[in-house]
Scaffold this motif. Sequence first.
Motif, PDB file in Angstrom:
ATOM      1  N   SER A  11      35.722 -44.062  28.148  1.00 57.94           N
ATOM      2  CA  SER A  11      36.734 -43.456  29.005  1.00 57.94           C
ATOM      3  C   SER A  11      37.013 -44.441  30.130  1.00 57.94           C
ATOM      4  CB  SER A  11      36.279 -42.103  29.555  1.00 57.94           C
ATOM      5  OG  SER A  11      35.237 -42.269  30.481  1.00 57.94           O
ATOM      6  N   GLY A  12      38.149 -44.282  30.729  1.00 57.90           N
ATOM      7  CA  GLY A  12      38.517 -45.175  31.820  1.00 57.90           C
ATOM      8  C   GLY A  12      39.949 -44.930  32.226  1.00 57.90           C
ATOM      9  N   TRP A  13      40.531 -45.907  32.925  1.00 59.78           N
ATOM     10  CA  TRP A  13      41.930 -45.783  33.285  1.00 59.78           C
ATOM     11  C   TRP A  13      42.559 -47.145  33.466  1.00 59.78           C
ATOM     12  CZ3 TRP A  13      38.179 -44.398  36.919  1.00 59.78           C
ATOM     13  CH2 TRP A  13      38.137 -45.155  38.071  1.00 59.78           C
ATOM     14  N   VAL A  14      43.892 -47.138  33.325  1.00 59.26           N
ATOM     15  CA  VAL A  14      44.698 -48.310  33.646  1.00 59.26           C
ATOM     16  C   VAL A  14      45.494 -47.960  34.895  1.00 59.26           C
ATOM     17  CG1 VAL A  14      44.874 -49.136  31.279  1.00 59.26           C
ATOM     18  CG2 VAL A  14      46.618 -47.607  32.156  1.00 59.26           C
ATOM     19  N   CYS A  15      45.861 -48.964  35.647  1.00 62.11           N
ATOM     20  CA  CYS A  15      46.665 -48.769  36.850  1.00 62.11           C
ATOM     21  C   CYS A  15      47.892 -49.674  36.731  1.00 62.11           C
ATOM     22  CB  CYS A  15      45.846 -49.119  38.083  1.00 62.11           C
ATOM     23  SG  CYS A  15      46.668 -48.690  39.613  1.00 62.11           S
ATOM     24  N   VAL A  16      49.080 -49.066  36.708  1.00 57.82           N
ATOM     25  CA  VAL A  16      50.327 -49.797  36.482  1.00 57.82           C
ATOM     26  C   VAL A  16      51.323 -49.418  37.573  1.00 57.82           C
ATOM     27  CG1 VAL A  16      52.174 -50.239  34.825  1.00 57.82           C
ATOM     28  CG2 VAL A  16      49.923 -49.634  33.998  1.00 57.82           C
ATOM     29  N   SER A  17      51.965 -50.407  38.196  1.00 59.32           N
ATOM     30  CA  SER A  17      53.045 -50.151  39.144  1.00 59.32           C
ATOM     31  C   SER A  17      54.373 -50.257  38.400  1.00 59.32           C
ATOM     32  CB  SER A  17      53.026 -51.170  40.277  1.00 59.32           C
ATOM     33  OG  SER A  17      51.878 -51.001  41.074  1.00 59.32           O
ATOM     34  N   VAL A  18      55.211 -49.239  38.522  1.00 59.99           N
ATOM     35  CA  VAL A  18      56.509 -49.217  37.843  1.00 59.99           C
ATOM     36  C   VAL A  18      57.578 -48.757  38.826  1.00 59.99           C
ATOM     37  CG1 VAL A  18      55.516 -48.754  35.566  1.00 59.99           C
ATOM     38  CG2 VAL A  18      56.202 -46.836  37.009  1.00 59.99           C
ATOM     39  N   GLU A  19      58.822 -49.100  38.522  1.00 60.92           N
ATOM     40  CA  GLU A  19      59.962 -48.585  39.280  1.00 60.92           C
ATOM     41  C   GLU A  19      60.593 -47.482  38.454  1.00 60.92           C
ATOM     42  OE1 GLU A  19      62.772 -51.539  40.473  1.00 60.92           O
ATOM     43  OE2 GLU A  19      61.271 -52.728  41.535  1.00 60.92           O
ATOM     44  N   ALA A  20      60.835 -46.319  39.088  1.00 61.54           N
ATOM     45  CA  ALA A  20      61.393 -45.181  38.371  1.00 61.54           C
ATOM     46  C   ALA A  20      62.141 -44.275  39.342  1.00 61.54           C
ATOM     47  CB  ALA A  20      60.288 -44.406  37.665  1.00 61.54           C
ATOM     48  N   ASN A  21      62.953 -43.382  38.787  1.00 60.76           N
ATOM     49  CA  ASN A  21      63.716 -42.437  39.601  1.00 60.76           C
ATOM     50  C   ASN A  21      62.919 -41.189  39.967  1.00 60.76           C
ATOM     51  OD1 ASN A  21      66.185 -43.933  39.671  1.00 60.76           O
ATOM     52  ND2 ASN A  21      66.484 -43.367  37.534  1.00 60.76           N
ATOM     53  N   ASN A  22      61.876 -40.883  39.190  1.00 63.98           N
ATOM     54  CA  ASN A  22      61.057 -39.703  39.462  1.00 63.98           C
ATOM     55  C   ASN A  22      59.681 -39.886  38.818  1.00 63.98           C
ATOM     56  OD1 ASN A  22      61.226 -38.813  36.658  1.00 63.98           O
ATOM     57  ND2 ASN A  22      63.343 -38.243  37.154  1.00 63.98           N
ATOM     58  N   GLU A  23      58.784 -38.937  39.071  1.00 58.60           N
ATOM     59  CA  GLU A  23      57.408 -39.055  38.581  1.00 58.60           C
ATOM     60  C   GLU A  23      57.330 -39.027  37.053  1.00 58.60           C
ATOM     61  OE1 GLU A  23      54.791 -36.279  40.475  1.00 58.60           O
ATOM     62  OE2 GLU A  23      54.968 -37.265  42.423  1.00 58.60           O
ATOM     63  N   ASP A  24      58.128 -38.173  36.414  1.00 56.99           N
ATOM     64  CA  ASP A  24      58.101 -38.105  34.943  1.00 56.99           C
ATOM     65  C   ASP A  24      58.506 -39.440  34.317  1.00 56.99           C
ATOM     66  OD1 ASP A  24      57.229 -35.473  34.874  1.00 56.99           O
ATOM     67  OD2 ASP A  24      59.266 -34.655  34.786  1.00 56.99           O
ATOM     68  N   GLU A  25      59.542 -40.055  34.868  1.00 57.10           N
ATOM     69  CA  GLU A  25      59.974 -41.356  34.368  1.00 57.10           C
ATOM     70  C   GLU A  25      58.907 -42.422  34.638  1.00 57.10           C
ATOM     71  OE1 GLU A  25      63.596 -44.614  34.881  1.00 57.10           O
ATOM     72  OE2 GLU A  25      63.694 -42.728  36.004  1.00 57.10           O
ATOM     73  N   ALA A  26      58.265 -42.348  35.785  1.00 56.91           N
ATOM     74  CA  ALA A  26      57.207 -43.305  36.112  1.00 56.91           C
ATOM     75  C   ALA A  26      56.053 -43.195  35.123  1.00 56.91           C
ATOM     76  CB  ALA A  26      56.708 -43.065  37.541  1.00 56.91           C
ATOM     77  N   ILE A  27      55.674 -41.971  34.771  1.00 52.17           N
ATOM     78  CA  ILE A  27      54.594 -41.778  33.799  1.00 52.17           C
ATOM     79  C   ILE A  27      55.003 -42.340  32.442  1.00 52.17           C
ATOM     80  CG2 ILE A  27      53.311 -40.024  32.509  1.00 52.17           C
ATOM     81  CD1 ILE A  27      53.385 -38.343  35.162  1.00 52.17           C
ATOM     82  N   HIS A  55      32.379 -35.748  30.565  1.00 49.79           N
ATOM     83  CA  HIS A  55      31.566 -36.825  31.125  1.00 49.79           C
ATOM     84  C   HIS A  55      32.378 -38.092  31.423  1.00 49.79           C
ATOM     85  CE1 HIS A  55      27.843 -34.663  30.275  1.00 49.79           C
ATOM     86  NE2 HIS A  55      28.345 -34.383  29.084  1.00 49.79           N
ATOM     87  N   GLY A  56      33.690 -38.053  31.205  1.00 45.54           N
ATOM     88  CA  GLY A  56      34.528 -39.234  31.388  1.00 45.54           C
ATOM     89  C   GLY A  56      34.798 -39.550  32.849  1.00 45.54           C
ATOM     90  N   LEU A  57      35.525 -40.626  33.051  1.00 37.86           N
ATOM     91  CA  LEU A  57      35.853 -41.066  34.406  1.00 37.86           C
ATOM     92  C   LEU A  57      37.066 -40.343  34.984  1.00 37.86           C
ATOM     93  CD1 LEU A  57      35.317 -44.883  33.892  1.00 37.86           C
ATOM     94  CD2 LEU A  57      33.818 -43.291  35.070  1.00 37.86           C
ATOM     95  N   MET A  58      38.041 -40.027  34.137  1.00 36.04           N
ATOM     96  CA  MET A  58      39.276 -39.362  34.560  1.00 36.04           C
ATOM     97  C   MET A  58      39.721 -38.455  33.432  1.00 36.04           C
ATOM     98  SD  MET A  58      42.002 -41.953  36.300  1.00 36.04           S
ATOM     99  CE  MET A  58      43.331 -40.939  36.871  1.00 36.04           C
ATOM    100  N   ASN A  59      40.323 -37.302  33.769  1.00 37.37           N
ATOM    101  CA  ASN A  59      40.790 -36.436  32.701  1.00 37.37           C
ATOM    102  C   ASN A  59      42.254 -36.050  32.823  1.00 37.37           C
ATOM    103  OD1 ASN A  59      40.570 -34.668  34.817  1.00 37.37           O
ATOM    104  ND2 ASN A  59      39.634 -33.031  33.622  1.00 37.37           N
ATOM    105  N   GLU A  60      42.964 -36.571  33.819  1.00 38.59           N
ATOM    106  CA  GLU A  60      44.397 -36.331  33.918  1.00 38.59           C
ATOM    107  C   GLU A  60      45.056 -37.445  34.720  1.00 38.59           C
ATOM    108  OE1 GLU A  60      44.773 -33.286  37.678  1.00 38.59           O
ATOM    109  OE2 GLU A  60      44.302 -32.444  35.727  1.00 38.59           O
ATOM    110  N   ILE A  61      46.373 -37.525  34.592  1.00 41.84           N
ATOM    111  CA  ILE A  61      47.142 -38.572  35.268  1.00 41.84           C
ATOM    112  C   ILE A  61      47.158 -38.321  36.772  1.00 41.84           C
ATOM    113  CG2 ILE A  61      49.460 -39.521  35.571  1.00 41.84           C
ATOM    114  CD1 ILE A  61      49.893 -38.971  32.571  1.00 41.84           C
ATOM    115  N   ASP A  62      46.992 -39.379  37.542  1.00 42.34           N
ATOM    116  CA  ASP A  62      47.092 -39.332  39.001  1.00 42.34           C
ATOM    117  C   ASP A  62      48.245 -40.238  39.388  1.00 42.34           C
ATOM    118  OD1 ASP A  62      46.458 -38.812  41.651  1.00 42.34           O
ATOM    119  OD2 ASP A  62      44.997 -40.427  41.770  1.00 42.34           O
ATOM    120  N   ILE A  63      49.190 -39.733  40.179  1.00 40.88           N
ATOM    121  CA  ILE A  63      50.373 -40.527  40.545  1.00 40.88           C
ATOM    122  C   ILE A  63      50.678 -40.338  42.025  1.00 40.88           C
ATOM    123  CG2 ILE A  63      51.916 -38.665  39.829  1.00 40.88           C
ATOM    124  CD1 ILE A  63      53.914 -40.837  38.923  1.00 40.88           C
TER     125      ILE A  63
END
Length: 67
Positions: A11-27, A55-63
Amino acid sequence: MKNYTVSVPISGWVCVSVEANNEDEAISKAFEEATLEDLEEWEMHKCIVEGNVFHGLMNEIDIFKED
C-alpha cells in the motif's frame, strides 16, 4: 534449496500536482498522469485488510487546492 516466487501486497500513495477546473477533474488527471516516480511512500504487508481492520497507509483520496 528450492526457488520461490513471492507476491507481497503493498500500500502507499503517489502525489501529483495537476491543473484542473475542479476537484473531480483534478482526481481524473492525477489517475492519468501518475507514474511510479510520483510514489511518495509505500509499505509491504502480510495482509492489507483483516476483518474490518485496514493495515494500509491510505484508504481514500486526499485533495487540497493550491492557490
